[in-house]
Design an enzyme around this catalytic site. Structure first.
Site, PDB file in Angstrom:
ATOM      1  N   ASN A  31       0.808  -1.229   0.000  1.00 21.84           N
ATOM      2  CA  ASN A  31       0.000   0.000   0.000  1.00 21.84           C
ATOM      3  C   ASN A  31       0.835   1.272   0.000  1.00 21.84           C
ATOM      4  O   ASN A  31       0.318   2.355  -0.243  1.00 21.84           O
ATOM      5  CB  ASN A  31      -0.961   0.009   1.195  1.00 21.84           C
ATOM      6  CG  ASN A  31      -0.247  -0.167   2.518  1.00 21.84           C
ATOM      7  OD1 ASN A  31       0.732  -0.905   2.589  1.00 21.84           O
ATOM      8  ND2 ASN A  31      -0.701   0.498   3.548  1.00 21.84           N
ATOM      9  N   ARG A  32       2.139   1.164   0.297  1.00 22.50           N
ATOM     10  CA  ARG A  32       2.976   2.375   0.265  1.00 22.50           C
ATOM     11  C   ARG A  32       4.455   1.993   0.129  1.00 22.50           C
ATOM     12  O   ARG A  32       4.806   0.812   0.199  1.00 22.50           O
ATOM     13  CB  ARG A  32       2.747   3.245   1.506  1.00 22.50           C
ATOM     14  CG  ARG A  32       3.041   2.555   2.830  1.00 22.50           C
ATOM     15  CD  ARG A  32       2.515   3.399   3.991  1.00 22.50           C
ATOM     16  NE  ARG A  32       2.596   2.700   5.258  1.00 22.50           N
ATOM     17  CZ  ARG A  32       3.571   2.898   6.165  1.00 22.50           C
ATOM     18  NH1 ARG A  32       4.523   3.772   5.940  1.00 22.50           N
ATOM     19  NH2 ARG A  32       3.572   2.219   7.302  1.00 22.50           N
ATOM     20  N   GLY A  33       5.281   3.014  -0.073  1.00 23.74           N
ATOM     21  CA  GLY A  33       6.731   2.829  -0.098  1.00 23.74           C
ATOM     22  C   GLY A  33       7.207   1.867  -1.177  1.00 23.74           C
ATOM     23  O   GLY A  33       6.705   1.852  -2.307  1.00 23.74           O
ATOM     24  N   ILE A  34       8.174   1.055  -0.807  1.00 21.86           N
ATOM     25  CA  ILE A  34       8.783   0.117  -1.755  1.00 21.86           C
ATOM     26  C   ILE A  34       7.740  -0.877  -2.268  1.00 21.86           C
ATOM     27  O   ILE A  34       7.701  -1.203  -3.462  1.00 21.86           O
ATOM     28  CB  ILE A  34       9.954  -0.638  -1.069  1.00 21.86           C
ATOM     29  CG1 ILE A  34      11.090   0.344  -0.731  1.00 21.86           C
ATOM     30  CG2 ILE A  34      10.471  -1.766  -1.955  1.00 21.86           C
ATOM     31  CD1 ILE A  34      12.202  -0.248   0.126  1.00 21.86           C
ATOM     32  N   ASP A  68      -2.791  -8.162   8.700  1.00 17.85           N
ATOM     33  CA  ASP A  68      -1.624  -7.923   9.539  1.00 17.85           C
ATOM     34  C   ASP A  68      -0.842  -9.237   9.542  1.00 17.85           C
ATOM     35  O   ASP A  68      -1.372 -10.276   9.984  1.00 17.85           O
ATOM     36  CB  ASP A  68      -2.087  -7.545  10.957  1.00 17.85           C
ATOM     37  CG  ASP A  68      -0.917  -7.161  11.843  1.00 17.85           C
ATOM     38  OD1 ASP A  68       0.169  -7.745  11.700  1.00 17.85           O
ATOM     39  OD2 ASP A  68      -1.106  -6.273  12.693  1.00 17.85           O
ATOM     40  N   TYR A 160      16.317  -5.286  14.031  1.00 16.13           N
ATOM     41  CA  TYR A 160      16.020  -5.218  12.591  1.00 16.13           C
ATOM     42  C   TYR A 160      17.055  -6.031  11.789  1.00 16.13           C
ATOM     43  O   TYR A 160      16.688  -6.826  10.904  1.00 16.13           O
ATOM     44  CB  TYR A 160      16.038  -3.747  12.169  1.00 16.13           C
ATOM     45  CG  TYR A 160      15.722  -3.465  10.722  1.00 16.13           C
ATOM     46  CD1 TYR A 160      14.408  -3.553  10.248  1.00 16.13           C
ATOM     47  CD2 TYR A 160      16.718  -3.078   9.829  1.00 16.13           C
ATOM     48  CE1 TYR A 160      14.106  -3.269   8.926  1.00 16.13           C
ATOM     49  CE2 TYR A 160      16.426  -2.788   8.505  1.00 16.13           C
ATOM     50  CZ  TYR A 160      15.121  -2.889   8.051  1.00 16.13           C
ATOM     51  OH  TYR A 160      14.830  -2.611   6.740  1.00 16.13           O
ATOM     52  N   LYS A 164      16.407  -9.274   9.374  1.00 18.56           N
ATOM     53  CA  LYS A 164      16.699  -9.214   7.935  1.00 18.56           C
ATOM     54  C   LYS A 164      17.774 -10.228   7.538  1.00 18.56           C
ATOM     55  O   LYS A 164      17.745 -10.785   6.436  1.00 18.56           O
ATOM     56  CB  LYS A 164      17.122  -7.791   7.547  1.00 18.56           C
ATOM     57  CG  LYS A 164      15.991  -6.758   7.674  1.00 18.56           C
ATOM     58  CD  LYS A 164      14.835  -7.086   6.742  1.00 18.56           C
ATOM     59  CE  LYS A 164      13.770  -6.013   6.705  1.00 18.56           C
ATOM     60  NZ  LYS A 164      12.671  -6.337   5.799  1.00 18.56           N
TER      61      LYS A 164
HETATM   62  N1  LIG Z   1      13.295   2.329   3.114  1.00 12.19           N
HETATM   63  C1  LIG Z   1      14.482   1.760   3.184  1.00 12.19           C
HETATM   64  O1  LIG Z   1      15.519   2.456   3.197  1.00 12.19           O
HETATM   65  C2  LIG Z   1      14.630   0.268   3.245  1.00 12.19           C
HETATM   66  C3  LIG Z   1      15.915  -0.260   3.114  1.00 12.19           C
HETATM   67  C4  LIG Z   1      16.099  -1.630   3.150  1.00 12.19           C
HETATM   68  C5  LIG Z   1      15.015  -2.460   3.305  1.00 12.19           C
HETATM   69  N2  LIG Z   1      13.766  -1.928   3.437  1.00 12.19           N
HETATM   70  C6  LIG Z   1      12.665  -2.866   3.606  1.00 12.19           C
HETATM   71  O2  LIG Z   1      11.729  -2.701   2.574  1.00 12.19           O
HETATM   72  C7  LIG Z   1      10.417  -3.023   3.041  1.00 12.19           C
HETATM   73  C8  LIG Z   1       9.480  -1.862   2.752  1.00 12.19           C
HETATM   74  O3  LIG Z   1       9.987  -0.720   3.413  1.00 12.19           O
HETATM   75  P1  LIG Z   1       9.472   0.771   3.138  1.00 12.19           P
HETATM   76  O4  LIG Z   1      10.670   1.630   3.188  1.00 12.19           O
HETATM   77  O5  LIG Z   1       8.586   0.800   1.975  1.00 12.19           O
HETATM   78  O6  LIG Z   1       8.692   0.994   4.505  1.00 12.19           O
HETATM   79  P2  LIG Z   1       7.348   1.762   4.842  1.00 12.19           P
HETATM   80  O7  LIG Z   1       7.123   2.879   3.907  1.00 12.19           O
HETATM   81  O8  LIG Z   1       7.454   2.035   6.306  1.00 12.19           O
HETATM   82  O9  LIG Z   1       6.235   0.636   4.577  1.00 12.19           O
HETATM   83  C9  LIG Z   1       6.207  -0.522   5.341  1.00 12.19           C
HETATM   84  C10 LIG Z   1       5.110  -1.410   4.799  1.00 12.19           C
HETATM   85  O10 LIG Z   1       5.064  -2.604   5.596  1.00 12.19           O
HETATM   86  C11 LIG Z   1       3.725  -2.780   6.043  1.00 12.19           C
HETATM   87  N3  LIG Z   1       3.683  -3.462   7.322  1.00 12.19           N
HETATM   88  C12 LIG Z   1       4.404  -3.204   8.435  1.00 12.19           C
HETATM   89  N4  LIG Z   1       4.064  -4.040   9.409  1.00 12.19           N
HETATM   90  C13 LIG Z   1       3.109  -4.861   8.922  1.00 12.19           C
HETATM   91  C14 LIG Z   1       2.339  -5.925   9.453  1.00 12.19           C
HETATM   92  N5  LIG Z   1       2.479  -6.335  10.710  1.00 12.19           N
HETATM   93  N6  LIG Z   1       1.443  -6.537   8.647  1.00 12.19           N
HETATM   94  C15 LIG Z   1       1.265  -6.128   7.372  1.00 12.19           C
HETATM   95  N7  LIG Z   1       1.951  -5.114   6.809  1.00 12.19           N
HETATM   96  C16 LIG Z   1       2.854  -4.493   7.586  1.00 12.19           C
HETATM   97  C17 LIG Z   1       3.163  -1.374   6.156  1.00 12.19           C
HETATM   98  O11 LIG Z   1       1.758  -1.432   6.177  1.00 12.19           O
HETATM   99  P3  LIG Z   1       0.896  -0.248   6.856  1.00 12.19           P
HETATM  100  O12 LIG Z   1       0.746   0.835   5.822  1.00 12.19           O
HETATM  101  O13 LIG Z   1      -0.356  -0.916   7.217  1.00 12.19           O
HETATM  102  O14 LIG Z   1       1.682   0.236   8.042  1.00 12.19           O
HETATM  103  C18 LIG Z   1       3.736  -0.754   4.888  1.00 12.19           C
HETATM  104  O15 LIG Z   1       2.982  -1.112   3.778  1.00 12.19           O
HETATM  105  C19 LIG Z   1      10.562  -3.330   4.529  1.00 12.19           C
HETATM  106  O16 LIG Z   1      10.661  -4.721   4.711  1.00 12.19           O
HETATM  107  C20 LIG Z   1      11.871  -2.674   4.894  1.00 12.19           C
HETATM  108  O17 LIG Z   1      12.489  -3.280   5.988  1.00 12.19           O
HETATM  109  C21 LIG Z   1      13.542  -0.587   3.406  1.00 12.19           C
END
Ligand SMILES: NC(=O)c1ccc[n+]([C@@H]2O[C@H](COP(=O)([O-])OP(=O)(O)OC[C@H]3O[C@@H](n4cnc5c(N)ncnc54)[C@H](OP(=O)(O)O)[C@@H]3O)[C@@H](O)[C@H]2O)c1
Length: 254
Positions: A31-34, A68, A160, A164
């Site tokens: 739903n958002r972000g990556i 969730d 974290y 990972k």
């Molecule tokens: N951003 C970075 O720099 C980065 C770098 C390396 C790896 N990552 C990884 O990439 C992935 C996406 O990250 P992002 O940056 O896009 O983060 P984000 O914008 O914070 O989005 C996190 C996503 O995970 C969902 N989520 C979290 N807890 C959940 C749960 N218990 N059940 C279902 N959905 C859940 C959130 O849903 P809600 O909208 O409902 O909260 C949201 O869609 C993550 O695994 C993160 O660790 C990110």
């Protein structure tokens, strides 16, 4: 009307076996972000894309299922809904993840277990459920979103990083366990990406990170999506158990 097919022309396997051209794809946290960038990349290619969300209004254009991933019942219910509407999941991208940063001395057991329960055990829940259909279909693609932090470590992120890093052992074990069933398991390890997750960092922290990145910038979510899409494509049919860094060179050598 008949279509002339040139001699020697070979359709990709999934077309020749008579499968639908469009695959059933699930992106957790789409739903958002990556996750949203990944969902859009698959939808743009013509796949049927389901995403999970927990609250609020999910983005349009996808089958949005409330789920969730820390709750096994909700995971099962989400799969039932997707299977009804799109058929069994053929491509799973386990992307949902959280951070709860804290130095070890101040990190509570709940800080640790809640992050592991989402990032690692939550991934176990969605992968296990997806495998039912993939085993039956004798094919499947699973991509897990890890992090450069799981390979390099990061002060204040022991919970974290552990979650990972755990995804790497998890994916590689499954690559061995289920390779003979034509199911691939790969990991994408992004570096720092412009999303809500990194928006909480101060300008000083951000500058410090960027100074360590050979490409000298954060990634855009679409750059992570491109690697995920490749791993789920026919072009990656002989890749399994791999950890693909998309980190601007930050973690190279690990
Ligand atoms: N951003 C970075 O720099 C980065 C770098 C390396 C790896 N990552 C990884 O990439 C992935 C996406 O990250 P992002 O940056 O896009 O983060 P984000 O914008 O914070 O989005 C996190 C996503 O995970 C969902 N989520 C979290 N807890 C959940 C749960 N218990 N059940 C279902 N959905 C859940 C959130 O849903 P809600 O909208 O409902 O909260 C949201 O869609 C993550 O695994 C993160 O660790 C990110």
């Amino acid at each position: 009307m008949s279509v002339a097919i040139p001699i020697g022309f070979r359709l990709p396997d999934r077309y020749r076996k008579g499968d639908p051209l469009s695959r059933s794809v699930l992106v957790t946290g789409g739903n958002r972000g990556i996750g949203l960038a990944i969902a859009r990349a698959f939808a743009d290619a013509g796949d049927k894309v389901a995403i999970t969300y927990r609250s609020g209004e999910p983005p349009a254009g996808f089958l949005a299922v409330k789920c969730d991933i820390t709750d096994g019942e909700q995971v099962d219910q989400a799969y039932k809904e997707i299977e009804e509407q799109h058929g069994p999941v053929e491509v799973l991208v386990a992307n949902a993840g959280v951070t709860k940063d804290q130095l070890l001395m101040r990190m509570s057991e709940e800080d640790f277990t809640s992050v592991v329960d989402t990032n690692l055990t939550g991934t176990f829940r969605v992968v296990k459920r997806a495998n039912r259909g993939m085993l039956r279909a004798k094919k499947g693609r699973v991509v897990l979103i890890s992090s450069v932090v799981g390979l390099l470590g990061s002060a204040g992120q022991a919970n974290y990083a552990a979650s990972k890093a755990g995804l790497v052992g998890f994916a590689r074990s499954l690559a061995r366990e289920l390779g003979s069933r034509n199911i691939t398991f790969n990991v994408v390890a992004p570096g720092f990406v412009d999303t809500d997750m990194t928006a909480v960092l101060t300008d000083e922290q951000r500058a410090g990170i960027v100074s360590q990145v050979p490409l000298g910038r954060y990634a855009q979510p679409e750059e992570i999506a491109a690697a995920v899409k490749f791993l789920a494509s026919d072009d990656a049919s002989y890749i399994t158990g791999a950890v693909i860094p998309v980190d601007g060179g930050l973690g190279m050598g690990h």
